[in-house]
Enzyme design. Sequence first.
Site, PDB file in Angstrom:
ATOM      1  N   ALA A  80       0.825  -1.211   0.000  1.00 56.25           N
ATOM      2  CA  ALA A  80       0.000   0.000   0.000  1.00 56.25           C
ATOM      3  C   ALA A  80       0.863   1.266   0.000  1.00 56.25           C
ATOM      4  O   ALA A  80       0.445   2.305  -0.505  1.00 56.25           O
ATOM      5  CB  ALA A  80      -0.951  -0.003   1.192  1.00 56.25           C
ATOM      6  N   THR A  81       2.072   1.188   0.555  1.00 56.53           N
ATOM      7  CA  THR A  81       2.958   2.358   0.529  1.00 56.53           C
ATOM      8  C   THR A  81       3.223   2.783  -0.915  1.00 56.53           C
ATOM      9  O   THR A  81       3.067   3.954  -1.274  1.00 56.53           O
ATOM     10  CB  THR A  81       4.292   2.047   1.240  1.00 56.53           C
ATOM     11  N   CYS A 333       5.527   2.242  12.225  1.00 53.82           N
ATOM     12  CA  CYS A 333       6.592   3.115  11.757  1.00 53.82           C
ATOM     13  C   CYS A 333       7.025   4.085  12.856  1.00 53.82           C
ATOM     14  O   CYS A 333       8.085   4.671  12.794  1.00 53.82           O
ATOM     15  CB  CYS A 333       6.136   3.913  10.549  1.00 53.82           C
TER      16      CYS A 333
HETATM   17  C1  LIG Z   1      -0.032  -0.756   6.573  1.00 52.33           C
HETATM   18  C2  LIG Z   1      -0.615   0.435   5.912  1.00 52.33           C
HETATM   19  C3  LIG Z   1      -0.009   1.009   4.796  1.00 52.33           C
HETATM   20  C4  LIG Z   1       1.291   0.501   4.221  1.00 52.33           C
HETATM   21  O1  LIG Z   1       1.081  -0.721   3.590  1.00 52.33           O
HETATM   22  P1  LIG Z   1       2.347  -1.610   3.143  1.00 52.33           P
HETATM   23  O2  LIG Z   1       1.700  -2.682   2.318  1.00 52.33           O
HETATM   24  O3  LIG Z   1       2.936  -2.115   4.409  1.00 52.33           O
HETATM   25  O4  LIG Z   1       3.252  -0.754   2.362  1.00 52.33           O
HETATM   26  C5  LIG Z   1      -0.603   2.102   4.224  1.00 52.33           C
HETATM   27  N1  LIG Z   1      -1.733   2.597   4.716  1.00 52.33           N
HETATM   28  C6  LIG Z   1      -2.347   2.084   5.794  1.00 52.33           C
HETATM   29  C7  LIG Z   1      -3.607   2.691   6.282  1.00 52.33           C
HETATM   30  C8  LIG Z   1      -1.806   0.982   6.427  1.00 52.33           C
HETATM   31  O5  LIG Z   1      -2.401   0.489   7.509  1.00 52.33           O
END
Ligand SMILES: *Cc1c(COP(=O)(O)O)cnc(C)c1O
Length: 390
Positions: A80-81, A333
Site C-alpha cells: 500500500a505504501t 513506523c
Molecule cells: C499498513 C498500511 C499502509 C502501508 O502498507 P504496506 O503494504 O505495508 O506498504 C498504508 N496505509 C495504511 C492505512 C496501512 O495500515
Amino acid sequence: MTTTAPSLPVYLDYAATTPVDARVAEVMQRYLTVDQLFANPASRSHMLGWQAEQAVEQARRQVADAINADPREIVWTSGATEADNLALTGFMRANRARGLHLVTSTIEHKAVVDTAKALESEGFEVTWLTPGPDGRITPEHLRDALRDDTALVSLMAVNNELGSVNDIEALARVAHEFGAAFHTDAAQAVGRIALDVVAQQVDLMSLSAHKAYGPKGVGALFVKRHPDIRVEALIHGGGHERGMRSGTLPTHQIAGMGEAFALMQREGQTDQVAIASLHQRFVDGLATLDGVALNSPADHAVPNIVNVAFEGVDGEALLMALRDLAISTGSACNSASVEPSYVLLGIGVERERAHSSLRFSFGRFTRDTEIDHALALIRHAVQGLRVSTR
Ligand SMILES: *Cc1c(COP(=O)(O)O)cnc(C)c1O
C-alpha cells in the site's frame, strides 16, 4: 492441537500486520520451486510462462472482485505504501493541467502524509484537513477545502491507529462535485467494511495484502478505467501493468494476495462479528480499571482496533511492562520514536494523554482466552506502574 493456555506473547498487533492464513501460504507454495509454476508471468514464449500468467490473472480477478472493480483496473505494487505513492505522485504529475491542488488529512498513513509533503516541495499545493475528535472528515469540511484547481482528494477508508471509518462514498461525491478525483487508502478496510468502488465512486484505491492475511511485500492500486483517471509511472522498465508499474510480477506474492482477498470476501464479515465480541470483552474488562479511556471513537469504527489511554501511565513504560503482549503505541513506523502519535495529536488528544496510549488490534486468530490473558497482564502492569510513580 490442544486448547490450553495461550502461548506467549499474545499477538494483539493485527493492524501492524496479520499472519498469513495457512490456506494462503498453501497457494503461495505452488509458484516457487523447479517442479512448480515458477516461470516469469511475462514470458510469452512457453507454456510455463502462460501458466504463471494465468495465476496472476486469477489473483487480479480475486482482488478486483473484493472491491467490485474490473480486473483491468488492478495495478500490482509492492504494497500500500507504493500504491499511495503512485496514486498521489503519479496522479498529480499526470494531471498538472487540471490543477496543482491536493486535499488530504493530517491523520493519513505516513505513506500518504510524506508523499503529500514531497509533492509540496515539488511545487504542488496541499490542504491538510483536521479531522474531528472521532477521527473522521466530514463532507462539509471537505467541501470548504475544495477549489477549481483541486485535482485530487486523498482520504483513508479506515484509520490504522484509531479504527475510525470515513464515509468514503459521501466524500467522493463532494470531490466529484468540484471535478476532483478521489483516492482512498483502504489498506485497513479490506474485509472490515464494505468496499465497492462503483457504488462508492472511488477513482483510486490503495490495497495491501499483509493487512488481510496475505504476504508482506505485495499490494495493488485500483485505477478506475476512465480517460480522466491517469497516473504517471514512478517505476520505469519493461512496461508491465500497462506501463503504470514495471517490474517482474512476483507470482507467489500475487497469488497469495488473490487468495487472501477471496477469503476476506467470503469470511471477512463473519470474522468481524467474532471480533466485535472480542472487542466487547476487552472494553468491558478495561472498564473495571480506573483511569482508562478510549481514543477510538464509539461509532463509525471497526471493532478490530482499540486505542486506549491509561491515565497517569507512560505508554513506553507500559509497553515494556507488557512484554508478554505484542502491541504498539500506534503505527509500527512510529514505535522507534518517543514522539507521541501524530494521529492522536491530530484528533486533538493532549500530548500527555497521547503518551499514555496504546493500540490493541485483533484478528481472525484472536481467542477469548488471549483477551482475558491480556486483560490480566494489563491490570497488573497498570497497577504496578501507578504504585511506583506515586
Ligand atoms: C499498513 C498500511 C499502509 C502501508 O502498507 P504496506 O503494504 O505495508 O506498504 C498504508 N496505509 C495504511 C492505512 C496501512 O495500515
